[in-house]
Design a protein around this motif. Structure first.
Motif, PDB file in Angstrom:
ATOM      1  N   GLN A 178      11.067  -7.487 -13.419  1.00 36.88           N
ATOM      2  CA  GLN A 178       9.642  -7.158 -13.346  1.00 36.88           C
ATOM      3  C   GLN A 178       8.979  -7.824 -12.147  1.00 36.88           C
ATOM      4  OE1 GLN A 178       7.638  -8.000 -17.033  1.00 36.88           O
ATOM      5  NE2 GLN A 178       5.600  -8.034 -16.101  1.00 36.88           N
ATOM      6  N   THR A 179       9.291  -9.078 -11.918  1.00 33.91           N
ATOM      7  CA  THR A 179       8.651  -9.807 -10.826  1.00 33.91           C
ATOM      8  C   THR A 179       9.137  -9.335  -9.469  1.00 33.91           C
ATOM      9  OG1 THR A 179       8.252 -11.763 -12.190  1.00 33.91           O
ATOM     10  CG2 THR A 179       8.336 -12.097  -9.806  1.00 33.91           C
ATOM     11  N   ILE A 180      10.439  -9.122  -9.347  1.00 34.51           N
ATOM     12  CA  ILE A 180      10.959  -8.658  -8.064  1.00 34.51           C
ATOM     13  C   ILE A 180      10.354  -7.296  -7.698  1.00 34.51           C
ATOM     14  CG2 ILE A 180      13.032  -7.556  -9.008  1.00 34.51           C
ATOM     15  CD1 ILE A 180      14.564  -8.456  -6.623  1.00 34.51           C
ATOM     16  N   GLU A 181      10.130  -6.458  -8.695  1.00 31.28           N
ATOM     17  CA  GLU A 181       9.504  -5.153  -8.438  1.00 31.28           C
ATOM     18  C   GLU A 181       8.043  -5.322  -8.054  1.00 31.28           C
ATOM     19  OE1 GLU A 181       8.575  -0.899 -10.705  1.00 31.28           O
ATOM     20  OE2 GLU A 181       9.800  -2.431 -11.694  1.00 31.28           O
ATOM     21  N   ASP A 182       7.325  -6.193  -8.749  1.00 29.24           N
ATOM     22  CA  ASP A 182       5.901  -6.382  -8.456  1.00 29.24           C
ATOM     23  C   ASP A 182       5.692  -6.992  -7.076  1.00 29.24           C
ATOM     24  OD1 ASP A 182       3.189  -6.093  -9.235  1.00 29.24           O
ATOM     25  OD2 ASP A 182       3.077  -8.220  -9.733  1.00 29.24           O
ATOM     26  N   ASN A 183       6.629  -7.825  -6.619  1.00 26.99           N
ATOM     27  CA  ASN A 183       6.505  -8.395  -5.281  1.00 26.99           C
ATOM     28  C   ASN A 183       6.352  -7.311  -4.217  1.00 26.99           C
ATOM     29  OD1 ASN A 183       6.487 -11.152  -5.732  1.00 26.99           O
ATOM     30  ND2 ASN A 183       8.667 -11.439  -5.367  1.00 26.99           N
ATOM     31  N   THR A 223       1.844  -2.117  -1.902  1.00 31.99           N
ATOM     32  CA  THR A 223       1.449  -0.708  -1.835  1.00 31.99           C
ATOM     33  C   THR A 223       0.059  -0.482  -2.414  1.00 31.99           C
ATOM     34  OG1 THR A 223       2.360  -0.028  -3.992  1.00 31.99           O
ATOM     35  CG2 THR A 223       3.876  -0.095  -2.116  1.00 31.99           C
ATOM     36  N   GLU A 224      -0.442  -1.418  -3.198  1.00 30.56           N
ATOM     37  CA  GLU A 224      -1.776  -1.295  -3.777  1.00 30.56           C
ATOM     38  C   GLU A 224      -2.859  -1.705  -2.794  1.00 30.56           C
ATOM     39  OE1 GLU A 224      -1.970  -3.341  -7.506  1.00 30.56           O
ATOM     40  OE2 GLU A 224      -0.014  -2.581  -8.164  1.00 30.56           O
ATOM     41  N   LEU A 225      -2.476  -2.406  -1.739  1.00 26.15           N
ATOM     42  CA  LEU A 225      -3.424  -2.841  -0.717  1.00 26.15           C
ATOM     43  C   LEU A 225      -3.529  -1.777   0.368  1.00 26.15           C
ATOM     44  CD1 LEU A 225      -2.222  -6.531  -0.334  1.00 26.15           C
ATOM     45  CD2 LEU A 225      -4.315  -5.788  -1.477  1.00 26.15           C
ATOM     46  N   GLY A 226      -4.742  -1.523   0.815  1.00 25.40           N
ATOM     47  CA  GLY A 226      -4.941  -0.551   1.878  1.00 25.40           C
ATOM     48  C   GLY A 226      -5.561  -1.189   3.108  1.00 25.40           C
ATOM     49  N   PHE A 227      -5.690  -0.412   4.161  1.00 24.09           N
ATOM     50  CA  PHE A 227      -6.312  -0.868   5.404  1.00 24.09           C
ATOM     51  C   PHE A 227      -7.664  -0.205   5.596  1.00 24.09           C
ATOM     52  CE2 PHE A 227      -1.804  -1.655   6.736  1.00 24.09           C
ATOM     53  CZ  PHE A 227      -1.935  -3.021   6.952  1.00 24.09           C
ATOM     54  N   ALA A 228      -8.540  -0.872   6.325  1.00 29.76           N
ATOM     55  CA  ALA A 228      -9.846  -0.331   6.692  1.00 29.76           C
ATOM     56  C   ALA A 228      -9.937  -0.310   8.216  1.00 29.76           C
ATOM     57  CB  ALA A 228     -10.966  -1.179   6.090  1.00 29.76           C
ATOM     58  N   PRO A 229      -9.315   0.677   8.874  1.00 31.08           N
ATOM     59  CA  PRO A 229      -9.213   0.671  10.333  1.00 31.08           C
ATOM     60  C   PRO A 229     -10.501   1.083  11.037  1.00 31.08           C
ATOM     61  CG  PRO A 229      -8.214   2.650   9.453  1.00 31.08           C
ATOM     62  CD  PRO A 229      -8.604   1.822   8.267  1.00 31.08           C
ATOM     63  N   HIS A 230     -10.713   0.550  12.222  1.00 28.64           N
ATOM     64  CA  HIS A 230     -11.789   0.989  13.104  1.00 28.64           C
ATOM     65  C   HIS A 230     -11.301   2.197  13.911  1.00 28.64           C
ATOM     66  CE1 HIS A 230     -14.581  -2.334  12.431  1.00 28.64           C
ATOM     67  NE2 HIS A 230     -13.527  -3.148  12.436  1.00 28.64           N
ATOM     68  N   CYS A 231     -12.234   3.023  14.353  1.00 24.54           N
ATOM     69  CA  CYS A 231     -11.866   4.188  15.150  1.00 24.54           C
ATOM     70  C   CYS A 231     -12.057   3.953  16.642  1.00 24.54           C
ATOM     71  CB  CYS A 231     -12.668   5.419  14.720  1.00 24.54           C
ATOM     72  SG  CYS A 231     -14.447   5.257  14.975  1.00 24.54           S
ATOM     73  N   ALA A 232     -12.629   2.831  17.016  1.00 25.04           N
ATOM     74  CA  ALA A 232     -12.798   2.490  18.430  1.00 25.04           C
ATOM     75  C   ALA A 232     -12.752   0.982  18.562  1.00 25.04           C
ATOM     76  CB  ALA A 232     -14.115   3.038  18.971  1.00 25.04           C
ATOM     77  N   GLY A 233     -12.433   0.536  19.764  1.00 27.27           N
ATOM     78  CA  GLY A 233     -12.344  -0.894  19.984  1.00 27.27           C
ATOM     79  C   GLY A 233     -11.262  -1.214  20.987  1.00 27.27           C
ATOM     80  N   PRO A 234     -10.998  -2.482  21.213  1.00 31.47           N
ATOM     81  CA  PRO A 234     -10.030  -2.873  22.248  1.00 31.47           C
ATOM     82  C   PRO A 234      -8.617  -2.400  21.933  1.00 31.47           C
ATOM     83  CG  PRO A 234     -10.642  -4.758  20.884  1.00 31.47           C
ATOM     84  CD  PRO A 234     -11.557  -3.648  20.508  1.00 31.47           C
ATOM     85  N   PRO A 272       3.480 -12.995 -11.681  1.00 34.04           N
ATOM     86  CA  PRO A 272       2.904 -11.966 -10.809  1.00 34.04           C
ATOM     87  C   PRO A 272       3.473 -12.027  -9.396  1.00 34.04           C
ATOM     88  CG  PRO A 272       1.182 -13.198 -11.964  1.00 34.04           C
ATOM     89  CD  PRO A 272       2.467 -13.929 -12.183  1.00 34.04           C
ATOM     90  N   ALA A 273       3.271 -10.946  -8.658  1.00 31.35           N
ATOM     91  CA  ALA A 273       3.643 -10.919  -7.250  1.00 31.35           C
ATOM     92  C   ALA A 273       2.923 -12.038  -6.507  1.00 31.35           C
ATOM     93  CB  ALA A 273       3.271  -9.572  -6.633  1.00 31.35           C
ATOM     94  N   ALA A 274       3.604 -12.625  -5.541  1.00 31.43           N
ATOM     95  CA  ALA A 274       3.019 -13.738  -4.787  1.00 31.43           C
ATOM     96  C   ALA A 274       1.733 -13.320  -4.078  1.00 31.43           C
ATOM     97  CB  ALA A 274       4.043 -14.270  -3.796  1.00 31.43           C
ATOM     98  N   ILE A 275       1.701 -12.100  -3.528  1.00 35.16           N
ATOM     99  CA  ILE A 275       0.522 -11.646  -2.776  1.00 35.16           C
ATOM    100  C   ILE A 275      -0.701 -11.554  -3.678  1.00 35.16           C
ATOM    101  CG2 ILE A 275       1.028  -9.187  -3.123  1.00 35.16           C
ATOM    102  CD1 ILE A 275      -0.336 -10.721   0.126  1.00 35.16           C
ATOM    103  N   VAL A 314       1.337 -20.321   3.386  1.00 34.99           N
ATOM    104  CA  VAL A 314       2.191 -19.204   3.787  1.00 34.99           C
ATOM    105  C   VAL A 314       2.597 -18.433   2.534  1.00 34.99           C
ATOM    106  CG1 VAL A 314       3.038 -20.380   5.854  1.00 34.99           C
ATOM    107  CG2 VAL A 314       4.318 -20.585   3.711  1.00 34.99           C
ATOM    108  N   LEU A 315       3.187 -17.256   2.739  1.00 36.28           N
ATOM    109  CA  LEU A 315       3.572 -16.391   1.623  1.00 36.28           C
ATOM    110  C   LEU A 315       5.050 -16.071   1.704  1.00 36.28           C
ATOM    111  CD1 LEU A 315       2.252 -14.240  -0.632  1.00 36.28           C
ATOM    112  CD2 LEU A 315       3.107 -12.648   1.091  1.00 36.28           C
ATOM    113  N   ASP A 316       5.705 -16.037   0.553  1.00 35.71           N
ATOM    114  CA  ASP A 316       7.128 -15.695   0.488  1.00 35.71           C
ATOM    115  C   ASP A 316       7.327 -14.715  -0.664  1.00 35.71           C
ATOM    116  OD1 ASP A 316       9.910 -15.637   0.028  1.00 35.71           O
ATOM    117  OD2 ASP A 316      10.158 -17.686   0.738  1.00 35.71           O
ATOM    118  N   GLY A 317       7.777 -13.484  -0.349  1.00 38.43           N
ATOM    119  CA  GLY A 317       8.087 -12.546  -1.421  1.00 38.43           C
ATOM    120  C   GLY A 317       7.631 -11.128  -1.160  1.00 38.43           C
ATOM    121  N   GLY A 318       8.600 -10.194  -1.068  1.00 34.68           N
ATOM    122  CA  GLY A 318       8.282  -8.776  -1.039  1.00 34.68           C
ATOM    123  C   GLY A 318       8.060  -8.163   0.323  1.00 34.68           C
ATOM    124  N   ILE A 319       8.232  -8.920   1.400  1.00 34.54           N
ATOM    125  CA  ILE A 319       7.966  -8.397   2.743  1.00 34.54           C
ATOM    126  C   ILE A 319       9.082  -7.442   3.160  1.00 34.54           C
ATOM    127  CG2 ILE A 319       7.692  -8.970   5.187  1.00 34.54           C
ATOM    128  CD1 ILE A 319       5.349  -9.890   3.495  1.00 34.54           C
TER     129      ILE A 319
END
Length: 405
Positions: free
Chosen positions: A35-40, A45-56, A286-289, A306-311
């Motif tokens: 269960q834990t190895i899977e949740d790592n 995948t539950e985290l998303g990004f909020a990207p900008h459309c312009a910038g450097p 739970p997953a480390a993240i 630092v974080l260790d797990g699931g990368i």
């Protein structure tokens, strides 16, 4: 077959095809249901990004420092024991890490000596288990220091599990003739792995040279493992003693709770690794993240986190850094690369992660990982796990009343 691979998933596929069943099983096994190895992994995948459309859109800077070590990207090698996937083992990994400008974590249970590994990568942190008596622990620490280790990783997120039944393989205690005959069908079914060892003039090494003390011979893995199992578990005074004895930074690996993180600060550690031992300890953790943001808020201004797990991807690294980690440690990913193509395979995995980090920074319109923040990440409601938070924000005492205990 082209030795280059494009993803960590492909490295895993090649490792599965190349390694004997029991060896590959050791790389993917987790405790109980898994269960834990899977949740790592699922948690990312539950985290998303909020990207900008312009910038450097200039050159992206991935460099950072962890425990005083300059890293070309926010990735480090997590210590793993007995790397029988390739005859060069930890030395190949150390060389790959040095070639890509990152630090190496070396396990106490490694198959190569601390002297060999540090010669291959001077930016090596020696990982220590609380094993044996204090004199023996001091001797191992002194040897690592004399060899040039730049830091210590004190691993406390591993306890003996009676339920290691999720893919856990049978591992031989020694490679005598009887054992080799028993495992011969597995080995003969993987001729390329066997040929790699035959060309090296060696057989898989199941000794733990860094566990030798008092001028004695290096114990076998199971001998060292047995000594660790029979050693009473450390308390916070023992952690403080380690920090006082080691002349340099100590990273405490295995923190998932706020009260433990606060006690780690009091004990004198320079940093903590948010980790559940890759799902190989208490299943259902739970997953480390999920624990990372709360721990960063609790102690991130006082010590490094630092974080260790699931990368598995560069985007995973970016998510962790945006949530407050200075860097991540990788384990299975580089072992699959090592199995697939030795040192070059580890370098391949690191290049994949670097490329993924760069792509994510580009999409977020960031020119440096130092510019990442929580505003760049979409964190769904209920994602975080706030474990061991003292009631009313009070600092934990000897026997605190805790939320989520």
């Amino acid at each position: 077959m082209n030795p280059w691979f494009e993803t960590v998933a492909e490295a895993q596929r090649r490792a599965r095809k190349r390694l004997p069943k029991s060896v590959y099983g050791a790389l993917i096994a987790g405790s109980e249901r898994g269960q834990t190895i899977e949740d790592n992994q699922t948690a990312f995948t539950e985290l998303g990004f909020a990207p900008h459309c312009a910038g450097p859109i200039g050159e992206r800077d991935q460099s950072t420092t962890v425990l005083g070590q300059q890293l070309s990207m926010p990735v480090m090698i997590s210590p793993t024991g007995v790397q029988a996937v390739h005859p060069d083992g930890e030395v190949a990994v150390a060389r790959a890490a040095a070639a890509r400008g990152i630090a190496m974590g070396l396990s106490s249970f490694a198959s190569k000596s601390v002297e060999e590994v540090i010669a291959a990568n001077p930016a090596t942190l020696f990982q220590l288990y609380w094993c044996g008596n204090r004199d023996q622990i001091l001797e191992r620490m002194a040897r690592a220091k004399a060899a040039g280790a730049v830091g210590l990783i004190l691993t406390l997120d591993w306890s003996f599990s009676h339920g290691r039944d999720w893919g856990s393989p049978q591992i031989p205690e020694s490679l005598n003739l009887r054992t080799m005959m028993k495992f011969a069908p597995q080995t003969l079914a993987r001729p390329r792995w066997l040929a790699t060892y035959l060309r090296s003039g060696s057989i898989p090494d199941l000794t733990a040279p860094n566990m030798a003390v008092g001028g004695g011979a290096a114990p076998g893995f199971f001998g060292a493992y047995g000594e660790w199992m029979q050693t009473p578990a450390p308390d916070w005074d023992d952690v403080a003693w380690i920090c006082a004895q080691w002349d340099g930074p100590v990273l405490l690996k295995g923190v998932m709770r706020v009260d433990d993180a606060l006690r780690a600060v009091d004990a004198g550690v320079a940093g903590i690794s948010v980790s559940n031992h890759g799902g190989n300890n208490l299943d259902g953790t739970p997953a480390a993240i999920r624990a990372l943001p709360v721990l960063v808020d609790a102690v991130g201004s006082q010590i490094e986190v630092v974080l260790d797990g699931g990368i598995r991807r560069g985007s995973d690294v970016v998510k962790a850094v945006a949530l407050g980690a200075r860097a991540v440690l990788i384990g299975r990913a580089y072992l699959w690369g090592l199995a697939a193509n030795g040192q070059a395979g580890v370098e391949n995995v690191l290049d994949i992660l670097r490329g993924g980090i760069d792509s994510a920074l580009l999409g977020l319109r960031k020119t440096s990982i130092a510019d990442l923040g929580r505003g760049d990440i979409i964190v769904p409601d209920g994602f975080e796990r706030a474990l061991g938070v003292p009631v009313d924000g009070e600092r934990p005492r000897a026997a605190p009343e805790l939320v989520g205990k």
